[in-house]
Design an enzyme around this catalytic site. Structure first.
Site, PDB file in Angstrom:
ATOM      1  N   GLU A 167      -1.635   2.240   1.701  1.00 35.99           N
ATOM      2  CA  GLU A 167      -0.240   1.393   2.603  1.00 35.99           C
ATOM      3  C   GLU A 167       0.507   2.639   2.550  1.00 35.99           C
ATOM      4  O   GLU A 167       1.375   2.972   3.885  1.00 35.99           O
ATOM      5  CB  GLU A 167       0.757   1.088   1.357  1.00 35.99           C
ATOM      6  N   TYR A 195      -3.738  -2.335  -8.150  1.00 29.78           N
ATOM      7  CA  TYR A 195      -2.903  -1.553  -7.261  1.00 29.78           C
ATOM      8  C   TYR A 195      -1.997  -0.366  -7.304  1.00 29.78           C
ATOM      9  O   TYR A 195      -1.659  -0.291  -5.627  1.00 29.78           O
ATOM     10  CB  TYR A 195      -1.266  -2.527  -7.982  1.00 29.78           C
TER      11      TYR A 195
END
Length: 221
Positions: free
Chosen positions: A150, A143
């Site tokens: 991102e 994650y």
């Protein structure tokens, strides 16, 4: 849970797991063929975009109560990822060959290849302990890797968003531009992500504790 709902959820999770596996294999195949890391979007971007968008069904699943997740957490995850892959990556060619995009999409694929089979086997009531452990341990590395990727891609996209005045027509009704909106997303995104990350750690403690007890009972039997 009725047999029909179980069958539906198993089928949905099986299809998602298959799509993300194919996406990862496509990325790896392109990497081996082209000897470059900047191939993820060209090789698997379309399939990832389709199945990421289709995962809006998970928001519906939580909203109608056929899964215990509720709808807010799935909505946050779905909207963040879908905005990223469709509104930013899909529209700005200059970020599509970034090594960080490849790292992000590989992290997504690995995470979903673990998550969806876990859900599928849980629907059947017979999820193996090792898969549960992987589901609630792998996210610790996967994650944050996806988050960093991102954020870097969104930051890299900012000059192109400003230069082209992206989505100007849509944002003409607002007192701010998409460029301003994207800056706001960049600032807020880590805090929203942290909330989900902490929640997963809480789930990890609960789920692994239950699985260890059940696994121990089966061994004794």
């Amino acid at each position: 849970m009725s047999p029909f709902v179980k069958f539906y959820l198993f089928t949905y999770n099986f299809l998602q797991a298959s799509a993300w596996t194919i996406s990862l294999l496509s990325i790896l195949n392109s990497f081996l063929s082209n000897k470059t890391i900047n191939v993820a979007y060209a090789s698997a971007g379309y399939l990832i975009s389709v199945f990421q968008t289709a995962s809006v069904l998970e928001v519906l699943h939580g909203a109608i109560g056929i899964v215990p997740s509720g709808f807010l957490s799935p909505l946050m995850q779905w909207s963040g990822r879908t905005h990223f892959i469709l509104a930013i990556v899909g529209q700005i060619k200059e970020v599509q060959d970034s090594p960080w995009l490849t790292i992000t999409l590989v992290a997504w694929c690995i995470g979903e290849i673990i998550r969806y089979p876990h859900y599928a086997f849980t629907c059947l009531g017979s999820c193996p302990y090792w898969l549960t452990y992987l589901r609630y341990t792998g996210f610790i590395i996967i994650y944050p890797t996806g988050l960093v990727g991102e954020l870097l891609i969104m930051y890299k996209a900012l000059p192109y968003v400003k230069e082209t005045n992206l989505y100007a027509k849509f944002f003409s009704v607002f007192p701010f531009s998409y460029y301003d909106f994207l800056w706001a997303v960049l600032l807020v995104y880590p805090f929203l992500w942290l909330k989900l990350y902490v929640q997963l750690f809480k789930q990890r403690k609960s789920k692994l504790g239950k699985s260890e007890k059940l696994h121990g009972k089966r061994k004794r039997m």
